[in-house]
Design a protein around this motif. Structure first.
Motif, PDB file in Angstrom:
ATOM      1  N   GLN A  17      30.569  43.174  32.906  1.00 23.80           N
ATOM      2  CA  GLN A  17      30.694  44.625  32.767  1.00 23.80           C
ATOM      3  C   GLN A  17      31.409  45.235  33.973  1.00 23.80           C
ATOM      4  O   GLN A  17      32.274  46.104  33.815  1.00 23.80           O
ATOM      5  N   VAL A  18      31.065  44.771  35.172  1.00 21.52           N
ATOM      6  CA  VAL A  18      31.697  45.310  36.379  1.00 21.52           C
ATOM      7  C   VAL A  18      33.170  44.917  36.423  1.00 21.52           C
ATOM      8  O   VAL A  18      34.025  45.730  36.799  1.00 21.52           O
ATOM      9  N   ILE A  19      33.474  43.683  36.029  1.00 21.76           N
ATOM     10  CA  ILE A  19      34.877  43.245  36.005  1.00 21.76           C
ATOM     11  C   ILE A  19      35.684  44.101  35.030  1.00 21.76           C
ATOM     12  O   ILE A  19      36.793  44.544  35.340  1.00 21.76           O
ATOM     13  N   ASP A  20      35.130  44.352  33.852  1.00 17.19           N
ATOM     14  CA  ASP A  20      35.828  45.183  32.863  1.00 17.19           C
ATOM     15  C   ASP A  20      36.040  46.604  33.385  1.00 17.19           C
ATOM     16  O   ASP A  20      37.111  47.189  33.210  1.00 17.19           O
ATOM     17  N   ARG A  21      35.024  47.145  34.032  1.00 12.76           N
ATOM     18  CA  ARG A  21      35.123  48.508  34.574  1.00 12.76           C
ATOM     19  C   ARG A  21      36.196  48.571  35.661  1.00 12.76           C
ATOM     20  O   ARG A  21      36.990  49.508  35.716  1.00 12.76           O
ATOM     21  N   ALA A  22      36.245  47.552  36.518  1.00 10.27           N
ATOM     22  CA  ALA A  22      37.243  47.515  37.589  1.00 10.27           C
ATOM     23  C   ALA A  22      38.651  47.415  37.017  1.00 10.27           C
ATOM     24  O   ALA A  22      39.593  48.010  37.547  1.00 10.27           O
ATOM     25  N   THR A  23      38.798  46.676  35.934  1.00 10.82           N
ATOM     26  CA  THR A  23      40.111  46.535  35.295  1.00 10.82           C
ATOM     27  C   THR A  23      40.562  47.857  34.677  1.00 10.82           C
ATOM     28  O   THR A  23      41.720  48.251  34.808  1.00 10.82           O
ATOM     29  N   MET A  24      39.639  48.544  34.026  1.00  7.54           N
ATOM     30  CA  MET A  24      39.979  49.831  33.428  1.00  7.54           C
ATOM     31  C   MET A  24      40.393  50.849  34.488  1.00  7.54           C
ATOM     32  O   MET A  24      41.277  51.666  34.257  1.00  7.54           O
ATOM     33  N   ARG A  25      39.746  50.808  35.647  1.00  6.56           N
ATOM     34  CA  ARG A  25      40.044  51.757  36.715  1.00  6.56           C
ATOM     35  C   ARG A  25      41.278  51.368  37.515  1.00  6.56           C
ATOM     36  O   ARG A  25      41.714  52.113  38.390  1.00  6.56           O
ATOM     37  N   GLY A  26      41.808  50.158  37.284  1.00  4.68           N
ATOM     38  CA  GLY A  26      43.006  49.741  37.977  1.00  4.68           C
ATOM     39  C   GLY A  26      42.750  49.025  39.293  1.00  4.68           C
ATOM     40  O   GLY A  26      43.678  48.793  40.063  1.00  4.68           O
ATOM     41  N   ASN A  75      45.009  39.964  34.440  1.00  3.45           N
ATOM     42  CA  ASN A  75      44.957  38.500  34.501  1.00  3.45           C
ATOM     43  C   ASN A  75      43.928  38.025  35.521  1.00  3.45           C
ATOM     44  O   ASN A  75      43.255  37.016  35.300  1.00  3.45           O
ATOM     45  N   THR A  76      43.797  38.740  36.613  1.00  3.69           N
ATOM     46  CA  THR A  76      42.773  38.417  37.606  1.00  3.69           C
ATOM     47  C   THR A  76      41.390  38.584  36.995  1.00  3.69           C
ATOM     48  O   THR A  76      40.506  37.752  37.205  1.00  3.69           O
ATOM     49  N   ALA A  77      41.216  39.654  36.248  1.00  3.98           N
ATOM     50  CA  ALA A  77      39.934  39.895  35.590  1.00  3.98           C
ATOM     51  C   ALA A  77      39.620  38.783  34.595  1.00  3.98           C
ATOM     52  O   ALA A  77      38.483  38.293  34.537  1.00  3.98           O
ATOM     53  N   ALA A  78      40.616  38.375  33.833  1.00 10.93           N
ATOM     54  CA  ALA A  78      40.412  37.309  32.852  1.00 10.93           C
ATOM     55  C   ALA A  78      40.031  36.006  33.544  1.00 10.93           C
ATOM     56  O   ALA A  78      39.151  35.270  33.080  1.00 10.93           O
ATOM     57  N   ARG A  79      40.672  35.723  34.668  1.00  9.96           N
ATOM     58  CA  ARG A  79      40.357  34.503  35.414  1.00  9.96           C
ATOM     59  C   ARG A  79      38.924  34.535  35.943  1.00  9.96           C
ATOM     60  O   ARG A  79      38.186  33.557  35.834  1.00  9.96           O
ATOM     61  N   LYS A  80      38.515  35.661  36.496  1.00  9.49           N
ATOM     62  CA  LYS A  80      37.167  35.791  37.037  1.00  9.49           C
ATOM     63  C   LYS A  80      36.118  35.697  35.930  1.00  9.49           C
ATOM     64  O   LYS A  80      35.068  35.069  36.099  1.00  9.49           O
ATOM     65  N   LYS A  81      36.399  36.288  34.781  1.00  4.35           N
ATOM     66  CA  LYS A  81      35.471  36.216  33.654  1.00  4.35           C
ATOM     67  C   LYS A  81      35.378  34.792  33.124  1.00  4.35           C
ATOM     68  O   LYS A  81      34.292  34.328  32.743  1.00  4.35           O
ATOM     69  N   SER A  82      36.495  34.084  33.111  1.00  2.00           N
ATOM     70  CA  SER A  82      36.497  32.702  32.652  1.00  2.00           C
ATOM     71  C   SER A  82      35.663  31.818  33.578  1.00  2.00           C
ATOM     72  O   SER A  82      34.883  30.984  33.117  1.00  2.00           O
ATOM     73  N   ARG A  83      35.830  32.002  34.877  1.00  2.00           N
ATOM     74  CA  ARG A  83      35.041  31.228  35.842  1.00  2.00           C
ATOM     75  C   ARG A  83      33.557  31.526  35.703  1.00  2.00           C
ATOM     76  O   ARG A  83      32.719  30.625  35.771  1.00  2.00           O
ATOM     77  N   ALA A  84      33.224  32.791  35.493  1.00  5.73           N
ATOM     78  CA  ALA A  84      31.828  33.183  35.323  1.00  5.73           C
ATOM     79  C   ALA A  84      31.253  32.558  34.048  1.00  5.73           C
ATOM     80  O   ALA A  84      30.102  32.103  34.035  1.00  5.73           O
TER      81      ALA A  84
END
Length: 65
Positions: A34-43, A48-57
């Protein structure tokens, strides 16, 4: 702010995985995503960084079960 929070939540997820608490792993993983998605929406993070971090998680969370 978001990057620091993401690092902290990732460490908490790793700790939950090492402790073997599957319920806590699920909770920490959900909160981290949720925090990763929120950070991506806010810029604050590139998509791609968000996708990588979510994949690792997700790999970390899957290794717990």
């Amino acid at each position: 702010r978001y990057r620091s929070t993401i690092k902290t939540l990732t460490k908490r997820l790793e700790t939950a995985v090492s402790d073997g608490d599957s319920e806590r792993v699920a909770t920490e993983h959900r909160e981290l995503v949720q925090v990763i998605d929120r950070a991506t929406m806010r810029g604050a993070l590139h998509k791609n960084t968000a996708a990588r971090k979510k994949s690792r998680a997700a790999r970390l969370a899957a290794s717990a079960s």
